[in-house]
Design a protein around this motif. Sequence first.
Motif, PDB file in Angstrom:
ATOM      1  N   LYS A   1      -4.304  -2.646   7.636  1.00  0.00           N
ATOM      2  CA  LYS A   1      -3.182  -2.585   6.701  1.00  0.00           C
ATOM      3  C   LYS A   1      -3.710  -2.715   5.275  1.00  0.00           C
ATOM      4  O   LYS A   1      -4.574  -3.544   5.002  1.00  0.00           O
ATOM      5  CB  LYS A   1      -2.229  -3.742   7.009  1.00  0.00           C
TER       6      LYS A   1
ATOM      7  N   GLY B   1      -1.911  -2.664   1.200  1.00  0.00           N
ATOM      8  CA  GLY B   1      -0.669  -2.514   0.464  1.00  0.00           C
ATOM      9  C   GLY B   1      -0.677  -3.181  -0.894  1.00  0.00           C
ATOM     10  O   GLY B   1      -1.607  -3.923  -1.236  1.00  0.00           O
TER      11      GLY B   1
ATOM     12  N   HIS C   1      -2.724  -6.545  -0.706  1.00  0.00           N
ATOM     13  CA  HIS C   1      -2.781  -7.163   0.616  1.00  0.00           C
ATOM     14  C   HIS C   1      -3.616  -6.271   1.534  1.00  0.00           C
ATOM     15  O   HIS C   1      -3.368  -5.065   1.611  1.00  0.00           O
ATOM     16  CB  HIS C   1      -1.384  -7.297   1.223  1.00  0.00           C
TER      17      HIS C   1
ATOM     18  N   SER D   1       3.143  -1.243   2.279  1.00  0.00           N
ATOM     19  CA  SER D   1       1.832  -1.057   2.879  1.00  0.00           C
ATOM     20  C   SER D   1       1.784   0.196   3.738  1.00  0.00           C
ATOM     21  O   SER D   1       2.809   0.693   4.208  1.00  0.00           O
ATOM     22  CB  SER D   1       1.484  -2.246   3.791  1.00  0.00           C
TER      23      SER D   1
ATOM     24  N   HIS E   1      -0.300   1.453   7.293  1.00  0.00           N
ATOM     25  CA  HIS E   1      -1.035   0.946   8.452  1.00  0.00           C
ATOM     26  C   HIS E   1      -1.756   2.115   9.127  1.00  0.00           C
ATOM     27  O   HIS E   1      -1.138   3.149   9.388  1.00  0.00           O
ATOM     28  CB  HIS E   1      -0.090   0.322   9.485  1.00  0.00           C
TER      29      HIS E   1
END
Length: 164
Positions: free
Chosen positions: A33, A35, A51, A159, A161
């Motif tokens: 992930k 973001g 993040h 985000s 993924h």
Amino acid sequence: MKMTLKTLTLTLPLIFSLFAPKSYALPQGSELKAGAAVWNLFDDADRYAMHVAYIHKPLAQFYDLRPTVLLINADQGQHYFAAGIAKDIYRYKDFSIRAAFHAGIVDESENLGDTVEFYSSIAGLYNVSELLSFEAEIGHISNGGLGDRNPGSESFVLSAHYHF
């Protein structure tokens, strides 16, 4: 408003988990992930962060919990390193809901009140393909009363993924 968000963040995952569909309908692989976040969401919304997380595949023998590792890098040089768990609690077609909880350390604790901080979140994910999904997440970080002060902070994270 902060108390309402905290209450929702803690109670909604429990309620949804009672009605969660079978695990075969939920994502089964590991994910990376990445973001961007806005922090101090309900105050000044004056902090920005990146993040990055690794989300392990669900562990069937442990209620399909997903071990996670999270790194948050804030714009003012603050870093948060954490480990935790995530749980996919609902899915309908390409949309799913995930709750997560992390415990970790922050390297510059003067703004948050303590070095040990807890991060909880609830997120909606939309699968674009088998390899890619997008996520909108609301999170809260707090020291849980461990420090002399506990200002806490809320975030909104967008985000992507990568599933593998």
